[in-house]
Design a protein around this motif. Sequence first.
Motif, PDB file in Angstrom:
ATOM      1  N   THR A   1      36.252  32.093  44.622  1.00 42.38           N
ATOM      2  CA  THR A   1      35.681  33.245  45.320  1.00 42.38           C
ATOM      3  C   THR A   1      36.615  33.861  46.352  1.00 42.38           C
ATOM      4  O   THR A   1      36.421  35.011  46.746  1.00 42.38           O
ATOM      5  N   SER A   2      37.612  33.125  46.811  1.00 43.16           N
ATOM      6  CA  SER A   2      38.481  33.624  47.878  1.00 43.16           C
ATOM      7  C   SER A   2      39.813  34.105  47.311  1.00 43.16           C
ATOM      8  O   SER A   2      40.270  33.610  46.269  1.00 43.16           O
ATOM      9  N   PRO A   3      40.467  35.064  47.980  1.00 42.19           N
ATOM     10  CA  PRO A   3      41.809  35.472  47.534  1.00 42.19           C
ATOM     11  C   PRO A   3      42.775  34.296  47.497  1.00 42.19           C
ATOM     12  O   PRO A   3      43.610  34.213  46.585  1.00 42.19           O
ATOM     13  N   GLU A   4      42.664  33.378  48.461  1.00 39.64           N
ATOM     14  CA  GLU A   4      43.565  32.226  48.494  1.00 39.64           C
ATOM     15  C   GLU A   4      43.343  31.319  47.290  1.00 39.64           C
ATOM     16  O   GLU A   4      44.297  30.849  46.668  1.00 39.64           O
ATOM     17  N   GLY A   5      42.074  31.072  46.963  1.00 41.11           N
ATOM     18  CA  GLY A   5      41.782  30.219  45.814  1.00 41.11           C
ATOM     19  C   GLY A   5      42.206  30.856  44.508  1.00 41.11           C
ATOM     20  O   GLY A   5      42.794  30.200  43.635  1.00 41.11           O
ATOM     21  N   LYS A   6      41.931  32.146  44.350  1.00 39.05           N
ATOM     22  CA  LYS A   6      42.307  32.846  43.121  1.00 39.05           C
ATOM     23  C   LYS A   6      43.817  32.865  42.944  1.00 39.05           C
ATOM     24  O   LYS A   6      44.327  32.735  41.818  1.00 39.05           O
ATOM     25  N   ALA A   7      44.550  33.031  44.052  1.00 33.71           N
ATOM     26  CA  ALA A   7      46.010  33.027  43.966  1.00 33.71           C
ATOM     27  C   ALA A   7      46.531  31.665  43.539  1.00 33.71           C
ATOM     28  O   ALA A   7      47.482  31.559  42.748  1.00 33.71           O
ATOM     29  N   MET A   8      45.917  30.608  44.056  1.00 30.31           N
ATOM     30  CA  MET A   8      46.330  29.256  43.682  1.00 30.31           C
ATOM     31  C   MET A   8      46.086  29.019  42.198  1.00 30.31           C
ATOM     32  O   MET A   8      46.951  28.472  41.488  1.00 30.31           O
TER      33      MET A   8
ATOM     34  N   ALA B   1      43.875  23.829  66.206  1.00 32.70           N
ATOM     35  CA  ALA B   1      44.027  23.418  67.592  1.00 32.70           C
ATOM     36  C   ALA B   1      43.389  22.069  67.879  1.00 32.70           C
ATOM     37  O   ALA B   1      43.787  21.367  68.817  1.00 32.70           O
ATOM     38  N   ASN B   2      42.401  21.670  67.059  1.00 32.66           N
ATOM     39  CA  ASN B   2      41.740  20.371  67.267  1.00 32.66           C
ATOM     40  C   ASN B   2      42.495  19.215  66.631  1.00 32.66           C
ATOM     41  O   ASN B   2      42.044  18.069  66.661  1.00 32.66           O
ATOM     42  N   GLY B   3      43.649  19.514  66.040  1.00 32.60           N
ATOM     43  CA  GLY B   3      44.452  18.474  65.424  1.00 32.60           C
ATOM     44  C   GLY B   3      44.007  18.068  64.036  1.00 32.60           C
ATOM     45  O   GLY B   3      44.536  17.099  63.481  1.00 32.60           O
ATOM     46  N   LEU B   4      43.068  18.791  63.450  1.00 32.07           N
ATOM     47  CA  LEU B   4      42.579  18.510  62.101  1.00 32.07           C
ATOM     48  C   LEU B   4      42.866  19.699  61.184  1.00 32.07           C
ATOM     49  O   LEU B   4      43.013  20.834  61.662  1.00 32.07           O
ATOM     50  N   PRO B   5      42.942  19.483  59.875  1.00 36.12           N
ATOM     51  CA  PRO B   5      43.145  20.611  58.969  1.00 36.12           C
ATOM     52  C   PRO B   5      42.005  21.625  59.081  1.00 36.12           C
ATOM     53  O   PRO B   5      40.849  21.267  59.348  1.00 36.12           O
ATOM     54  N   GLU B   6      42.348  22.877  58.878  1.00 32.55           N
ATOM     55  CA  GLU B   6      41.321  23.911  58.851  1.00 32.55           C
ATOM     56  C   GLU B   6      40.673  23.946  57.469  1.00 32.55           C
ATOM     57  O   GLU B   6      41.309  23.641  56.450  1.00 32.55           O
ATOM     58  N   LEU B   7      39.396  24.303  57.425  1.00 39.37           N
ATOM     59  CA  LEU B   7      38.697  24.401  56.150  1.00 39.37           C
ATOM     60  C   LEU B   7      39.299  25.503  55.290  1.00 39.37           C
ATOM     61  O   LEU B   7      39.560  26.610  55.764  1.00 39.37           O
ATOM     62  N   HIS B   8      39.497  25.192  54.030  1.00 36.51           N
ATOM     63  CA  HIS B   8      39.941  26.199  53.072  1.00 36.51           C
ATOM     64  C   HIS B   8      38.818  27.223  52.901  1.00 36.51           C
ATOM     65  O   HIS B   8      37.633  26.872  52.971  1.00 36.51           O
ATOM     66  N   PRO B   9      39.142  28.498  52.677  1.00 36.64           N
ATOM     67  CA  PRO B   9      38.087  29.503  52.488  1.00 36.64           C
ATOM     68  C   PRO B   9      37.073  29.141  51.411  1.00 36.64           C
ATOM     69  O   PRO B   9      35.895  29.503  51.522  1.00 36.64           O
ATOM     70  N   GLU B  10      37.484  28.420  50.356  1.00 40.96           N
ATOM     71  CA  GLU B  10      36.544  28.045  49.303  1.00 40.96           C
ATOM     72  C   GLU B  10      35.490  27.055  49.784  1.00 40.96           C
ATOM     73  O   GLU B  10      34.431  26.923  49.172  1.00 40.96           O
ATOM     74  N   GLN B  11      35.756  26.365  50.902  1.00 42.81           N
ATOM     75  CA  GLN B  11      34.786  25.415  51.455  1.00 42.81           C
ATOM     76  C   GLN B  11      33.770  26.093  52.370  1.00 42.81           C
ATOM     77  O   GLN B  11      32.853  25.425  52.846  1.00 42.81           O
ATOM     78  N   LYS B  12      33.931  27.358  52.588  1.00 37.50           N
ATOM     79  CA  LYS B  12      33.026  28.073  53.490  1.00 37.50           C
ATOM     80  C   LYS B  12      31.938  28.764  52.673  1.00 37.50           C
ATOM     81  O   LYS B  12      31.911  29.986  52.521  1.00 37.50           O
ATOM     82  N   GLY B  13      31.046  27.943  52.112  1.00 36.93           N
ATOM     83  CA  GLY B  13      29.901  28.498  51.386  1.00 36.93           C
ATOM     84  C   GLY B  13      30.006  28.451  49.879  1.00 36.93           C
ATOM     85  O   GLY B  13      29.062  28.832  49.192  1.00 36.93           O
ATOM     86  N   ASN B  14      31.140  27.963  49.325  1.00 35.49           N
ATOM     87  CA  ASN B  14      31.265  27.932  47.870  1.00 35.49           C
ATOM     88  C   ASN B  14      31.202  26.508  47.338  1.00 35.49           C
ATOM     89  O   ASN B  14      30.265  26.145  46.626  1.00 35.49           O
ATOM     90  N   VAL B  15      32.182  25.677  47.670  1.00 36.07           N
ATOM     91  CA  VAL B  15      32.198  24.299  47.179  1.00 36.07           C
ATOM     92  C   VAL B  15      32.073  23.332  48.347  1.00 36.07           C
ATOM     93  O   VAL B  15      32.331  23.679  49.500  1.00 36.07           O
ATOM     94  N   ASN B  16      31.668  22.106  48.016  1.00 34.06           N
ATOM     95  CA  ASN B  16      31.407  21.092  49.034  1.00 34.06           C
ATOM     96  C   ASN B  16      32.216  19.843  48.747  1.00 34.06           C
ATOM     97  O   ASN B  16      32.297  19.395  47.602  1.00 34.06           O
ATOM     98  N   LEU B  17      32.796  19.279  49.805  1.00 37.15           N
ATOM     99  CA  LEU B  17      33.521  18.033  49.706  1.00 37.15           C
ATOM    100  C   LEU B  17      32.935  17.041  50.698  1.00 37.15           C
ATOM    101  O   LEU B  17      32.139  17.405  51.563  1.00 37.15           O
ATOM    102  N   GLY B  18      33.333  15.789  50.582  1.00 33.64           N
ATOM    103  CA  GLY B  18      32.821  14.749  51.456  1.00 33.64           C
ATOM    104  C   GLY B  18      33.312  14.891  52.881  1.00 33.64           C
ATOM    105  O   GLY B  18      34.083  15.801  53.223  1.00 33.64           O
ATOM    106  N   PHE B  19      32.902  13.972  53.739  1.00 37.20           N
ATOM    107  CA  PHE B  19      33.281  14.031  55.151  1.00 37.20           C
ATOM    108  C   PHE B  19      34.799  13.894  55.285  1.00 37.20           C
ATOM    109  O   PHE B  19      35.462  13.205  54.503  1.00 37.20           O
TER     110      PHE B  19
END
Length: 408
Positions: free
Chosen positions: A378-385, A326-344
């Motif tokens: 760690t996430s079902p989405e990441g494992k499926a990919m 809704a904010n016009g930006l991509p949503e964080l992938h589940p793997e970015q929520k406490g597992n891996v880190n990317l830049g700004f």
Amino acid sequence: MMRTLVLVFIVVSSCAINAASQTRQDVVDDGFTWFEAFAVSENIGVNQAPVAMGWTLKYWVRIIGNYPNGSEINFVVSKGGRAVFSTRCQTYVYRRSGGALDESFMRTAECWLGKSATKETGEFDVQVFAINGDTKAEKLVRTYRIDVRPIARVPSGQQPGTEPPRYIINRHNEAPVAFIFLRPTGYIPYFDVADRPDRSGENLIELYYSLSPSDDGVIPPHGEVACTANGTPVPMPGPLPYATQAVSKYERRHREIHQDRLTPKYKAGLPYEEEISFQMVKTSLPITWRKTRENRPAIEDYKGNWECKISTKGVVWRTIRFKVGANGLPELHPEQKGNVNLGFNTYLVDMEIPAGGSFLDKRLAGPSASFFYGQPWTSPEGKAMAARVPRKGTPFPVPSNAASGTRP
């Protein structure tokens, strides 16, 4: 080794983006990390002749946070819990200020120490320690795992025998990984070392992904991009081919060539050779965000589920998917929520490789349990990919005496 330098990036926009992420401290940017195994020698033989010492690591690592001048990064390489060697690297330091959209960080690029070397191969842990320049306090901020493989070599000319091997780090687990960087106008690319900001006046969207490329795919060709949002085609205005064009280049690359004389055909003359390489590719997409030009579709105008196919002459070589919130930006992938880190302003996206691999792919090793140098999915989405990655070719060079593509 790198001397400390404060970098100043040009800032030409002041809208607040990812404000919460700007408070991160002691966070290693997994997308930026790159290791190379580098063969080294010392002049300690007869008449100071060079003697092969094995390999050491070259390090490209960025740690997000505020760091004083003189801060360093220490790397400890171990195998089975036993330290093998360590390298202490000086850093570049950048501090965001004013209305900047990015984050402060320290980083090192191509740091290495030739006297830190080993001839062992296989799996190693790489511990990353941040060292505060003022207090000299040392903090473990990330542990990676690398798989180092020897690459056989022979003497030049027609001499018999073998040479000390070269080495390469297995990056096949990175095949399913892709992320998009929403690069504000006036800012440097994700991997850029020098202060070379973009001056196009556009807010760019850049896609980064890993290849083990075919011999004719060292530099991906210009491609075409077709996107849908919620299943509806996204219009690509402007003159062709500019309107749909994807321009690619490799940002990082490590290449080695296996050589041997194991079969009669190669006992004389040129040796048998087979190349293996890994590279990180940047593809500039013909879409934008926070629209700055009318002839580019902006993701905030098409909220929901995006799918973009990248092709050449109608042949698709990658498909990416992400959701614009809704904010016009991509949503964080589940793997970015406490597992891996990317830049700004950087978002892991779902990526699909065509069945059997594309013409760009020489080697694909199939599904993997980890990515970003040993971080587990760690996430079902990441494992499926990761599970969708096809197999193509052989993961590593095959000796000339091997039977039809199988290793001896």
